[in-house]
Design a protein around this motif. Sequence first.
Motif, PDB file in Angstrom:
ATOM      1  N   ARG A  76       0.821  -1.206   0.000  1.00 24.44           N
ATOM      2  CA  ARG A  76       0.000   0.000   0.000  1.00 24.44           C
ATOM      3  C   ARG A  76       0.859   1.261   0.000  1.00 24.44           C
ATOM      4  N   ASP A  77       0.229   2.359  -0.438  1.00 18.38           N
ATOM      5  CA  ASP A  77       0.845   3.681  -0.285  1.00 18.38           C
ATOM      6  C   ASP A  77       0.520   4.172   1.121  1.00 18.38           C
ATOM      7  N   LEU A  78       1.533   4.280   1.973  1.00 14.77           N
ATOM      8  CA  LEU A  78       1.327   4.660   3.370  1.00 14.77           C
ATOM      9  C   LEU A  78       1.395   6.171   3.600  1.00 14.77           C
ATOM     10  N   SER A  79       1.608   6.928   2.545  1.00 18.56           N
ATOM     11  CA  SER A  79       1.873   8.358   2.711  1.00 18.56           C
ATOM     12  C   SER A  79       0.653   9.163   3.157  1.00 18.56           C
ATOM     13  N   LYS A  80      -0.546   8.566   3.087  1.00 17.46           N
ATOM     14  CA  LYS A  80      -1.746   9.243   3.577  1.00 17.46           C
ATOM     15  C   LYS A  80      -2.200   8.699   4.932  1.00 17.46           C
ATOM     16  N   ASP A  81      -1.507   7.694   5.426  1.00 12.53           N
ATOM     17  CA  ASP A  81      -1.873   7.068   6.694  1.00 12.53           C
ATOM     18  C   ASP A  81      -1.412   7.908   7.881  1.00 12.53           C
ATOM     19  N   THR A  82      -2.003   7.630   9.034  1.00 13.09           N
ATOM     20  CA  THR A  82      -1.572   8.232  10.292  1.00 13.09           C
ATOM     21  C   THR A  82      -1.448   7.130  11.341  1.00 13.09           C
ATOM     22  N   ARG A 116       9.723   5.908  10.494  1.00 14.59           N
ATOM     23  CA  ARG A 116      10.131   4.592   9.992  1.00 14.59           C
ATOM     24  C   ARG A 116       9.033   3.935   9.163  1.00 14.59           C
ATOM     25  N   LEU A 117       7.797   4.168   9.581  1.00 14.15           N
ATOM     26  CA  LEU A 117       6.669   3.570   8.882  1.00 14.15           C
ATOM     27  C   LEU A 117       6.374   4.283   7.563  1.00 14.15           C
ATOM     28  N   GLY A 118       6.693   5.576   7.513  1.00 11.45           N
ATOM     29  CA  GLY A 118       6.477   6.350   6.294  1.00 11.45           C
ATOM     30  C   GLY A 118       5.077   6.914   6.167  1.00 11.45           C
ATOM     31  N   VAL A 119       4.457   7.241   7.315  1.00 14.07           N
ATOM     32  CA  VAL A 119       3.088   7.746   7.283  1.00 14.07           C
ATOM     33  C   VAL A 119       3.055   9.266   7.277  1.00 14.07           C
ATOM     34  N   ARG A 120       1.851   9.783   7.072  1.00 11.15           N
ATOM     35  CA  ARG A 120       1.677  11.221   6.938  1.00 11.15           C
ATOM     36  C   ARG A 120       1.814  11.958   8.264  1.00 11.15           C
ATOM     37  N   GLY A 121       1.252  11.380   9.346  1.00 12.59           N
ATOM     38  CA  GLY A 121       1.236  12.124  10.589  1.00 12.59           C
ATOM     39  C   GLY A 121       0.946  11.273  11.802  1.00 12.59           C
ATOM     40  N   VAL A 122       0.990  11.927  12.959  1.00 13.63           N
ATOM     41  CA  VAL A 122       0.754  11.274  14.251  1.00 13.63           C
ATOM     42  C   VAL A 122      -0.356  12.009  14.976  1.00 13.63           C
ATOM     43  N   VAL A 123      -1.269  11.255  15.563  1.00 14.34           N
ATOM     44  CA  VAL A 123      -2.377  11.808  16.344  1.00 14.34           C
ATOM     45  C   VAL A 123      -2.045  11.685  17.825  1.00 14.34           C
ATOM     46  N   TYR A 155      10.857  16.719  13.088  1.00 15.70           N
ATOM     47  CA  TYR A 155      10.255  15.847  12.067  1.00 15.70           C
ATOM     48  C   TYR A 155       9.387  16.705  11.140  1.00 15.70           C
ATOM     49  N   PRO A 156      10.011  17.527  10.310  1.00 14.98           N
ATOM     50  CA  PRO A 156       9.250  18.485   9.493  1.00 14.98           C
ATOM     51  C   PRO A 156       8.354  17.833   8.442  1.00 14.98           C
ATOM     52  N   GLU A 157       8.596  16.575   8.101  1.00 16.82           N
ATOM     53  CA  GLU A 157       7.801  15.904   7.073  1.00 16.82           C
ATOM     54  C   GLU A 157       6.572  15.206   7.657  1.00 16.82           C
ATOM     55  N   ILE A 158       6.426  15.232   8.975  1.00 16.39           N
ATOM     56  CA  ILE A 158       5.331  14.509   9.620  1.00 16.39           C
ATOM     57  C   ILE A 158       4.374  15.509  10.262  1.00 16.39           C
ATOM     58  N   ASP A 159       3.095  15.399   9.923  1.00 17.78           N
ATOM     59  CA  ASP A 159       2.079  16.258  10.514  1.00 17.78           C
ATOM     60  C   ASP A 159       1.747  15.781  11.928  1.00 17.78           C
ATOM     61  N   VAL A 160       1.365  16.732  12.780  1.00 20.00           N
ATOM     62  CA  VAL A 160       0.937  16.423  14.144  1.00 20.00           C
ATOM     63  C   VAL A 160      -0.519  16.863  14.286  1.00 20.00           C
ATOM     64  N   PHE A 161      -1.364  15.944  14.761  1.00 23.94           N
ATOM     65  CA  PHE A 161      -2.779  16.221  14.968  1.00 23.94           C
ATOM     66  C   PHE A 161      -3.108  16.072  16.447  1.00 23.94           C
ATOM     67  N   LEU A 162      -3.945  16.980  16.966  1.00 25.09           N
ATOM     68  CA  LEU A 162      -4.354  16.926  18.363  1.00 25.09           C
ATOM     69  C   LEU A 162      -5.839  16.637  18.467  1.00 25.09           C
ATOM     70  N   ILE A 163      -6.201  15.719  19.354  1.00 26.92           N
ATOM     71  CA  ILE A 163      -7.597  15.461  19.658  1.00 26.92           C
ATOM     72  C   ILE A 163      -7.763  15.504  21.173  1.00 26.92           C
ATOM     73  N   ASP A 164      -8.972  15.743  21.617  1.00 27.00           N
ATOM     74  CA  ASP A 164      -9.261  15.796  23.045  1.00 27.00           C
ATOM     75  C   ASP A 164      -9.759  14.455  23.544  1.00 27.00           C
ATOM     76  N   LYS A 165      -9.418  14.147  24.780  1.00 27.35           N
ATOM     77  CA  LYS A 165     -10.049  13.027  25.444  1.00 27.35           C
ATOM     78  C   LYS A 165     -11.485  13.439  25.773  1.00 27.35           C
ATOM     79  N   GLU A 166     -12.375  12.518  25.655  1.00 30.99           N
ATOM     80  CA  GLU A 166     -13.772  12.859  25.907  1.00 30.99           C
ATOM     81  C   GLU A 166     -14.507  11.709  26.578  1.00 30.99           C
ATOM     82  N   ASP A 167     -15.368  12.048  27.506  1.00 28.30           N
ATOM     83  CA  ASP A 167     -16.227  11.075  28.177  1.00 28.30           C
ATOM     84  C   ASP A 167     -17.585  11.113  27.494  1.00 28.30           C
TER      85      ASP A 167
END
Length: 211
Positions: A76-82, A116-123, A155-167
């Motif tokens: 697969r193309d992993l470049s859009k994965d997170t 190492r995995l070659g993905v787009r970003g980390v959540v 890691y300028p090539e990797i996007d960082v995404f933030l989400i909130d913990k929620e109950d």
Amino acid sequence: SRHRSDWIKKKNTERKGIGMKRNWLIIPQLEHLQEFCALAEKYDAAFEYNDFFSPNVYEDAEETARRIEIYRSCGRDLSKDTLHGAFLSHCADSADPVLKKRSVKLMEQSMEIADRLGVRGVVFHSGLLNLNQDAYLNGWLTQLEAVFRDLCEKYPEIDVFLIDKEDYSQYKPRGYYEFDESLTRYFKAMMWYGRRNFMSDNDTQNRSALL
């Protein structure tokens, strides 16, 4: 392929040049990887890997390497994965220097795995509590801004995404809200609005973000 739809999440993301487009994100299970790869191809979907936030994986270098190798070898193309970064023991805004150092190390480790995995970003979970107090919000913003700026610079090539913990149990209607559809929707909307932290003092910008 039982309950595969439970593993598929819809998210709206903005792509350059094509405006708003609905994408699919699939959380793969390693033991059924070929089935999930077929789903990804069918729906033009990306993966969001939930393996690597588990201490059982990221604390085991061999297991981490094994999973990376398997995912990279499936064609697969992993470049859009997170991938979902470490969050179970993550408290990067802590006033405790030992806890903060450990948290930042885990976040850096997540970024390294993503590289190492070659993905787009980390959540990552933001760690932001539902406290509308200026002292807390300003402290959180000051601490975390420095941490995430450093990660992005490393890691300028990797996007960082933030989400909130929620109950999400808090969104279950109760009392007379439970028996009328309009009141049920109103209850859920107002509960969500009341539990959000809006970081801008500009009400117009906050309303625009909501819409």
